[in-house]
Design a protein around this motif. Sequence first.
Motif, PDB file in Angstrom:
ATOM      1  N   ASN A  26       0.807  -1.226   0.000  1.00 30.89           N
ATOM      2  CA  ASN A  26       0.000   0.000   0.000  1.00 30.89           C
ATOM      3  C   ASN A  26       0.837   1.271   0.000  1.00 30.89           C
ATOM      4  O   ASN A  26       0.292   2.365   0.112  1.00 30.89           O
ATOM      5  CB  ASN A  26      -0.917   0.032   1.235  1.00 30.89           C
ATOM      6  CG  ASN A  26      -2.054  -0.966   1.142  1.00 30.89           C
ATOM      7  OD1 ASN A  26      -2.261  -1.596   0.105  1.00 30.89           O
ATOM      8  ND2 ASN A  26      -2.776  -1.136   2.232  1.00 30.89           N
ATOM      9  N   ASN A  27       2.145   1.147  -0.093  1.00 28.28           N
ATOM     10  CA  ASN A  27       2.994   2.315   0.135  1.00 28.28           C
ATOM     11  C   ASN A  27       3.129   3.244  -1.064  1.00 28.28           C
ATOM     12  O   ASN A  27       3.288   4.444  -0.907  1.00 28.28           O
ATOM     13  CB  ASN A  27       4.376   1.872   0.612  1.00 28.28           C
ATOM     14  CG  ASN A  27       4.344   1.368   2.032  1.00 28.28           C
ATOM     15  OD1 ASN A  27       3.740   1.979   2.906  1.00 28.28           O
ATOM     16  ND2 ASN A  27       4.973   0.225   2.280  1.00 28.28           N
ATOM     17  N   PHE A  28       3.119   2.704  -2.257  1.00 25.48           N
ATOM     18  CA  PHE A  28       3.201   3.505  -3.479  1.00 25.48           C
ATOM     19  C   PHE A  28       4.384   4.479  -3.460  1.00 25.48           C
ATOM     20  O   PHE A  28       4.227   5.676  -3.687  1.00 25.48           O
ATOM     21  CB  PHE A  28       1.888   4.258  -3.720  1.00 25.48           C
ATOM     22  CG  PHE A  28       0.759   3.348  -4.134  1.00 25.48           C
ATOM     23  CD1 PHE A  28       0.588   3.002  -5.458  1.00 25.48           C
ATOM     24  CD2 PHE A  28      -0.089   2.812  -3.179  1.00 25.48           C
ATOM     25  CE1 PHE A  28      -0.436   2.143  -5.838  1.00 25.48           C
ATOM     26  CE2 PHE A  28      -1.112   1.954  -3.550  1.00 25.48           C
ATOM     27  CZ  PHE A  28      -1.292   1.618  -4.885  1.00 25.48           C
ATOM     28  N   CYS A  29       5.570   3.954  -3.173  1.00 21.03           N
ATOM     29  CA  CYS A  29       6.779   4.748  -3.379  1.00 21.03           C
ATOM     30  C   CYS A  29       6.807   5.153  -4.852  1.00 21.03           C
ATOM     31  O   CYS A  29       6.464   4.351  -5.730  1.00 21.03           O
ATOM     32  CB  CYS A  29       8.020   3.933  -3.025  1.00 21.03           C
ATOM     33  SG  CYS A  29       8.049   3.389  -1.302  1.00 21.03           S
ATOM     34  N   SER A  30       7.210   6.368  -5.117  1.00 22.44           N
ATOM     35  CA  SER A  30       7.002   6.930  -6.452  1.00 22.44           C
ATOM     36  C   SER A  30       7.805   6.233  -7.546  1.00 22.44           C
ATOM     37  O   SER A  30       7.477   6.357  -8.729  1.00 22.44           O
ATOM     38  CB  SER A  30       7.335   8.424  -6.444  1.00 22.44           C
ATOM     39  OG  SER A  30       8.697   8.638  -6.130  1.00 22.44           O
ATOM     40  N   TYR A  31       8.844   5.495  -7.185  1.00 24.99           N
ATOM     41  CA  TYR A  31       9.688   4.806  -8.164  1.00 24.99           C
ATOM     42  C   TYR A  31       9.279   3.353  -8.382  1.00 24.99           C
ATOM     43  O   TYR A  31       9.818   2.681  -9.269  1.00 24.99           O
ATOM     44  CB  TYR A  31      11.155   4.828  -7.706  1.00 24.99           C
ATOM     45  CG  TYR A  31      11.335   4.270  -6.305  1.00 24.99           C
ATOM     46  CD1 TYR A  31      11.418   2.905  -6.073  1.00 24.99           C
ATOM     47  CD2 TYR A  31      11.389   5.123  -5.208  1.00 24.99           C
ATOM     48  CE1 TYR A  31      11.558   2.405  -4.789  1.00 24.99           C
ATOM     49  CE2 TYR A  31      11.534   4.632  -3.929  1.00 24.99           C
ATOM     50  CZ  TYR A  31      11.608   3.281  -3.721  1.00 24.99           C
ATOM     51  OH  TYR A  31      11.727   2.782  -2.449  1.00 24.99           O
ATOM     52  N   CYS A  32       8.346   2.834  -7.572  1.00 26.11           N
ATOM     53  CA  CYS A  32       8.145   1.386  -7.462  1.00 26.11           C
ATOM     54  C   CYS A  32       6.913   0.907  -8.211  1.00 26.11           C
ATOM     55  O   CYS A  32       5.814   1.445  -8.054  1.00 26.11           O
ATOM     56  CB  CYS A  32       8.059   0.999  -5.982  1.00 26.11           C
ATOM     57  SG  CYS A  32       8.006  -0.785  -5.722  1.00 26.11           S
ATOM     58  N   ILE A  33       7.084  -0.155  -8.975  1.00 29.63           N
ATOM     59  CA  ILE A  33       6.004  -0.747  -9.753  1.00 29.63           C
ATOM     60  C   ILE A  33       5.237  -1.809  -8.965  1.00 29.63           C
ATOM     61  O   ILE A  33       4.149  -2.234  -9.348  1.00 29.63           O
ATOM     62  CB  ILE A  33       6.577  -1.375 -11.056  1.00 29.63           C
ATOM     63  CG1 ILE A  33       5.478  -1.667 -12.077  1.00 29.63           C
ATOM     64  CG2 ILE A  33       7.379  -2.631 -10.744  1.00 29.63           C
ATOM     65  CD1 ILE A  33       4.903  -0.451 -12.732  1.00 29.63           C
ATOM     66  N   VAL A  34       5.786  -2.240  -7.808  1.00 23.58           N
ATOM     67  CA  VAL A  34       5.245  -3.393  -7.085  1.00 23.58           C
ATOM     68  C   VAL A  34       3.754  -3.266  -6.739  1.00 23.58           C
ATOM     69  O   VAL A  34       2.986  -4.207  -6.958  1.00 23.58           O
ATOM     70  CB  VAL A  34       6.077  -3.694  -5.821  1.00 23.58           C
ATOM     71  CG1 VAL A  34       5.364  -4.685  -4.906  1.00 23.58           C
ATOM     72  CG2 VAL A  34       7.435  -4.251  -6.227  1.00 23.58           C
TER      73      VAL A  34
END
Length: 491
Positions: free
Chosen positions: A190-198
Amino acid sequence: MANENEMELARQDEYLEKCRTHVAAFQAEYGRQPKACVTTFGCQMNARDSEKLSGILAAAGYDLTDSEEEADFVLYNTCTVRDNANQRVYGRLGYLNSLKKKKPHLKIALCGCMMQEQAVIDKIQKSYRFVDLIFGTHNLFQFAKLLSETLVSEKMVVDVWEGTDKILENLPVKRKYYYKSGVNIMFGCNNFCSYCIVPYVRGRERSREPEEIISEIEKLAEDGVVEVMLLGQNVNSYGKNLEHPITFAELLRRVDRVEGLRRIRFMTSHPKDLSDELIEVMRQSTKISRHLHLPLQSGSNRILEAMNRRYTKEQYLALVEKIRHAIPDIAITTDIIVGFPGETPEDVEETIDVVRRVQFDNAFTFIYSPRTGTPAAAMENQVPQERAHESFDRLLAAVQETARERAALLQGKVMEALVEEMNEQDPAFVTGRLSNNMLVHFKADRRLVGKFVMVALDACHGFYYTGRMVDQIGQSQHTRLGKMVDNQWLN
């Protein structure tokens, strides 16, 4: 939900029976059992998924092999965290095409995170039409069904779900190691780090019920497993979305009580969610490994904010200080990205400053890789590759310096190691892993694989040790690292 899961498992058993019929026909035609090869790209969660996929193939009647050349069914379980992971898969597909021309009956399947991207599916359908099956991360539990369809289809089978709320375990599993195992405790992020596609390819967080997790671990322990790795994209947020919420720390307490289990590992921990309760549970436990993977990503507050990491440099340093005060013998490793959009040389210096102050035991360093569909990919001020590589080299030098210093502190200590495998370079040696995740190579024979032994750490080689077995008498598992005061080891 339990009844629904049982019905789905029953359906998959029916499809397995259909697969066995096709396998029997293959044996009659070719006079041998068909072989299957599963290749894993990516993280520990992918590795655990591959054990399930291998288990289903074995249950269908396939003989598992590590050789693509020998295989009649090849499955790539893919990763898409960085672009080079995608390029590796495309490169390997060219090789598989040449294999398929030599034996047209070869079936080729692709699954995993990379397959959750529509652009990837479009490319494969256009340029790699020899692929027989494509499926994603959300319907892995339906592999028996998809396998049975693929074995009779002349066309490419594509079945990719955009998302799911299902958690279906109890699938057949073929473990790579008999003495250790990964255990999924949650899925998604649920974190949605701006670089991450996960979060886009793995979906939103879904936690398994603690009773199911404990039951699985108890069965593993009964089967001889002495070490488990609890797996999740952010294990520290485990249990928040359950009907009856539970903390990750409480789950660890329950896992700690499983008889027969000797060592507990977990990853990955997000710094913003690491609680005082978790630190206390780790401090008290004699089973939880003295290793914490705590991704930093950047030491610049400006870049951390752009990454949507939701902590500052100061908060990270304070957390590390708290952890080291409570658990002096802990090894802390991390992930760091350089070349994030807008990063300056001054930002890199901020990151290097954190590396030197924390004294990481190891760090996995990466050059930023834009992933289509993430906010960072659309940001301005993308860093030129030449400058990113220069930053990477500076960072890597700092990481290697501090890691070597940390490793050298163990010189001459006697520690408990789990013997994991025969040494690849010298068959007279085995490779063991310490509680703090460091490797040690020492003379022993194959009979010790899967066993705990006491090892004297005689020579430090930067990131690993060579040593020798010693008498276990008088050695205490939790005094194996001694006590650390002011970054120095004391007996």
